[in-house]
Design a protein around this motif. Structure first.
Motif, PDB file in Angstrom:
ATOM      1  N   ASP B  56       0.851  -1.191   0.000  1.00 11.57           N
ATOM      2  CA  ASP B  56       0.000   0.000   0.000  1.00 11.57           C
ATOM      3  C   ASP B  56       0.883   1.235   0.000  1.00 11.57           C
ATOM      4  OD1 ASP B  56      -2.855   1.115   2.048  1.00 11.57           O
ATOM      5  OD2 ASP B  56      -1.798   2.077   0.398  1.00 11.57           O
ATOM      6  N   ASP B  57       0.762   2.038  -1.010  1.00 12.22           N
ATOM      7  CA  ASP B  57       1.476   3.327  -1.050  1.00 12.22           C
ATOM      8  C   ASP B  57       0.512   4.434  -1.432  1.00 12.22           C
ATOM      9  OD1 ASP B  57       3.154   3.038  -4.326  1.00 12.22           O
ATOM     10  OD2 ASP B  57       1.061   2.825  -3.706  1.00 12.22           O
ATOM     11  N   SER B  58      -0.756   4.255  -1.091  1.00 11.73           N
ATOM     12  CA  SER B  58      -1.790   5.206  -1.508  1.00 11.73           C
ATOM     13  C   SER B  58      -1.625   6.589  -0.894  1.00 11.73           C
ATOM     14  CB  SER B  58      -3.178   4.646  -1.173  1.00 11.73           C
ATOM     15  OG  SER B  58      -3.293   4.384   0.218  1.00 11.73           O
ATOM     16  N   GLN B  59      -0.937   6.686   0.245  1.00  7.20           N
ATOM     17  CA  GLN B  59      -0.764   7.982   0.891  1.00  7.20           C
ATOM     18  C   GLN B  59       0.658   8.533   0.719  1.00  7.20           C
ATOM     19  OE1 GLN B  59      -3.328   8.751   4.483  1.00  7.20           O
ATOM     20  NE2 GLN B  59      -3.031   6.555   4.768  1.00  7.20           N
ATOM     21  N   LEU B  60       1.417   7.931  -0.145  1.00  6.10           N
ATOM     22  CA  LEU B  60       2.780   8.411  -0.408  1.00  6.10           C
ATOM     23  C   LEU B  60       2.740   9.466  -1.511  1.00  6.10           C
ATOM     24  CD1 LEU B  60       5.807   7.673   0.379  1.00  6.10           C
ATOM     25  CD2 LEU B  60       5.824   6.420  -1.795  1.00  6.10           C
ATOM     26  N   PRO B  61       3.226  10.681  -1.249  1.00  3.51           N
ATOM     27  CA  PRO B  61       3.263  11.721  -2.303  1.00  3.51           C
ATOM     28  C   PRO B  61       4.323  11.351  -3.336  1.00  3.51           C
ATOM     29  CG  PRO B  61       3.432  12.670  -0.088  1.00  3.51           C
ATOM     30  CD  PRO B  61       3.685  11.194   0.049  1.00  3.51           C
ATOM     31  N   LYS B  62       3.907  10.644  -4.353  1.00  6.50           N
ATOM     32  CA  LYS B  62       4.868   9.991  -5.253  1.00  6.50           C
ATOM     33  C   LYS B  62       5.630  10.968  -6.143  1.00  6.50           C
ATOM     34  CE  LYS B  62       2.038   5.832  -5.331  1.00  6.50           C
ATOM     35  NZ  LYS B  62       0.902   6.461  -4.588  1.00  6.50           N
ATOM     36  N   ASP B  63       5.181  12.231  -6.178  1.00 14.47           N
ATOM     37  CA  ASP B  63       5.940  13.189  -6.985  1.00 14.47           C
ATOM     38  C   ASP B  63       7.259  13.558  -6.315  1.00 14.47           C
ATOM     39  OD1 ASP B  63       4.442  16.346  -5.937  1.00 14.47           O
ATOM     40  OD2 ASP B  63       4.510  14.411  -4.909  1.00 14.47           O
ATOM     41  N   ARG B  64       7.350  13.307  -4.995  1.00 13.69           N
ATOM     42  CA  ARG B  64       8.582  13.694  -4.306  1.00 13.69           C
ATOM     43  C   ARG B  64       9.114  12.613  -3.374  1.00 13.69           C
ATOM     44  NH1 ARG B  64       8.337  17.139  -0.778  1.00 13.69           N
ATOM     45  NH2 ARG B  64       6.094  17.095  -0.307  1.00 13.69           N
ATOM     46  N   PHE B  65       8.279  11.679  -2.974  1.00 13.65           N
ATOM     47  CA  PHE B  65       8.685  10.621  -2.056  1.00 13.65           C
ATOM     48  C   PHE B  65       8.867   9.313  -2.830  1.00 13.65           C
ATOM     49  CE2 PHE B  65       7.777  12.133   2.408  1.00 13.65           C
ATOM     50  CZ  PHE B  65       7.424  13.424   2.081  1.00 13.65           C
ATOM     51  N   SER B  66       9.885   8.563  -2.434  1.00 15.71           N
ATOM     52  CA  SER B  66      10.065   7.224  -2.974  1.00 15.71           C
ATOM     53  C   SER B  66      10.615   6.332  -1.875  1.00 15.71           C
ATOM     54  CB  SER B  66      11.013   7.226  -4.174  1.00 15.71           C
ATOM     55  OG  SER B  66      12.318   7.624  -3.783  1.00 15.71           O
ATOM     56  N   ALA B  67      10.336   5.044  -1.985  1.00 23.62           N
ATOM     57  CA  ALA B  67      10.831   4.104  -0.985  1.00 23.62           C
ATOM     58  C   ALA B  67      11.104   2.779  -1.660  1.00 23.62           C
ATOM     59  CB  ALA B  67       9.819   3.930   0.146  1.00 23.62           C
ATOM     60  N   GLU B  68      12.076   2.071  -1.115  1.00 28.31           N
ATOM     61  CA  GLU B  68      12.372   0.739  -1.615  1.00 28.31           C
ATOM     62  C   GLU B  68      12.789  -0.149  -0.457  1.00 28.31           C
ATOM     63  OE1 GLU B  68      15.455   1.017  -4.516  1.00 28.31           O
ATOM     64  OE2 GLU B  68      16.962   1.697  -3.092  1.00 28.31           O
ATOM     65  N   ARG B  69      12.615  -1.424  -0.664  1.00 28.04           N
ATOM     66  CA  ARG B  69      13.040  -2.399   0.338  1.00 28.04           C
ATOM     67  C   ARG B  69      13.777  -3.507  -0.412  1.00 28.04           C
ATOM     68  NH1 ARG B  69       9.520  -6.186   4.532  1.00 28.04           N
ATOM     69  NH2 ARG B  69      11.241  -6.581   5.960  1.00 28.04           N
ATOM     70  N   LEU B  70      15.089  -3.409  -0.355  1.00 25.56           N
ATOM     71  CA  LEU B  70      15.915  -4.334  -1.107  1.00 25.56           C
ATOM     72  C   LEU B  70      16.034  -5.654  -0.383  1.00 25.56           C
ATOM     73  CD1 LEU B  70      18.709  -1.833  -2.203  1.00 25.56           C
ATOM     74  CD2 LEU B  70      16.750  -2.652  -3.534  1.00 25.56           C
ATOM     75  N   LYS B  71      15.852  -6.745  -1.110  1.00 29.22           N
ATOM     76  CA  LYS B  71      16.023  -8.104  -0.593  1.00 29.22           C
ATOM     77  C   LYS B  71      15.094  -8.383   0.589  1.00 29.22           C
ATOM     78  CE  LYS B  71      20.854  -8.307  -2.045  1.00 29.22           C
ATOM     79  NZ  LYS B  71      22.263  -8.518  -1.649  1.00 29.22           N
ATOM     80  N   GLY B  72      14.033  -7.577   0.712  1.00 28.03           N
ATOM     81  CA  GLY B  72      13.053  -7.820   1.752  1.00 28.03           C
ATOM     82  C   GLY B  72      13.536  -7.573   3.164  1.00 28.03           C
ATOM     83  N   VAL B  73      14.619  -6.808   3.317  1.00 28.90           N
ATOM     84  CA  VAL B  73      15.139  -6.546   4.654  1.00 28.90           C
ATOM     85  C   VAL B  73      15.160  -5.037   4.914  1.00 28.90           C
ATOM     86  CG1 VAL B  73      17.019  -6.950   6.274  1.00 28.90           C
ATOM     87  CG2 VAL B  73      16.483  -8.658   4.537  1.00 28.90           C
ATOM     88  N   ASP B  74      16.318  -4.383   4.680  1.00 24.26           N
ATOM     89  CA  ASP B  74      16.447  -2.955   4.927  1.00 24.26           C
ATOM     90  C   ASP B  74      15.573  -2.163   3.957  1.00 24.26           C
ATOM     91  OD1 ASP B  74      19.997  -2.710   5.840  1.00 24.26           O
ATOM     92  OD2 ASP B  74      18.320  -3.880   6.638  1.00 24.26           O
ATOM     93  N   SER B  75      15.259  -0.948   4.382  1.00 28.18           N
ATOM     94  CA  SER B  75      14.460  -0.071   3.524  1.00 28.18           C
ATOM     95  C   SER B  75      15.000   1.346   3.583  1.00 28.18           C
ATOM     96  CB  SER B  75      12.997  -0.076   3.988  1.00 28.18           C
ATOM     97  OG  SER B  75      12.208   0.809   3.209  1.00 28.18           O
TER      98      SER B  75
END
Lengths: 114, 112
Positions: B56-75
């Motif tokens: 769910d990323d429905s409340q993430l302001p995608k024009d300026r915010f981004s997130a990732e979680r590599l290998k399912g651990v750190d983010s």
């Protein structure tokens, strides 16, 4: 959007007194949780009450849940100065895709005076 | 067991600059959340990961915010470019799936 709304926004009591905080919510829930946050720190889970439970105890904490009124209360008995913190209720609902997520209220700031 | 780790604890930047926050969840927790907490308010969910997939990323302001979680651990959560209204505490939490969430200490961001 905020699902739960706590009442009162701020509460100040003397050490040894009981503190009661209320939470109202709007939609159906799986469970309701209470969290505590000390100033400048992360949130700490206090207690979880499931939708089919009406009352739960944990140490000096007592939580009630009334699903017909969509409300919950948190009672802290024999308060201590160390209980000074913000308290948040959070409702656990199933979002799209069956993902469990919490929606937090705006919190009650509790101050316990020594 | 070790708790949720976040860094940095504090960050001050000028508006229009970029910033990144890091989170290491509790080992074995499949679900990871990023929240934004503005002063005087409760945490607001920005994004939820299940392993390394976005739930769910429905409340993430995608024009300026981004997130990732590599290998399912750190983010990592990034803001680019930052605005004054992004000043807040950014909280990371993880969960084994039972409902209870475990929170990190948060990163306090001030945008000048």
């Amino acid at each position: 959007s905020q699902q739960g709304e706590e009442d009162p926004q701020a509460l100040s009591i003397q050490e040894g007194e009981n503190a009661t905080m209320n939470c109202s919510y709007k939609t159906s829930i799986n469970n309701l949780q209470w969290y505590r946050q000390n100033s400048g720190r992360g949130l700490v889970h206090l207690i979880l009450i499931r939708s089919n439970e009406r009352e739960k105890h944990s140490g000096r904490l007592r939580v009630t849940l009334d699903t017909s009124k969509k409300s919950s209360s948190l009672l802290i008995t024999a308060s201590r100065a160390a209980d000074t913190a913000s308290y948040f209720c959070a409702t656990d609902s199933i979002s799209s895709g069956s993902a469990r997520q919490l929606t937090f209220g705006s919190g009650t700031q509790l101050t316990v005076l020594p | 067991e070790a708790g949720v780790a976040q860094s940095p604890r504090y960050k001050i930047i000028e508006k229009r600059q970029s910033v990144a926050f890091w989170c290491n969840p509790i080992s074995g927790h499949a679900t990871l959340y990023w929240y934004q907490q503005i002063l005087g308010q409760g945490p607001k969910l920005l994004i939820q990961f299940q392993n390394n997939g976005v739930v769910d990323d429905s409340q993430l302001p995608k024009d300026r915010f981004s997130a990732e979680r590599l290998k399912g651990v750190d983010s990592t959560l990034k803001i680019q470019p930052a605005k004054l209204e992004d000043s807040a505490v950014y909280l990371c939490a993880s969960s084994p799936g039972r409902g209870e969430q475990f929170f990190g200490p948060g990163t306090r961001l001030t945008v000048l």
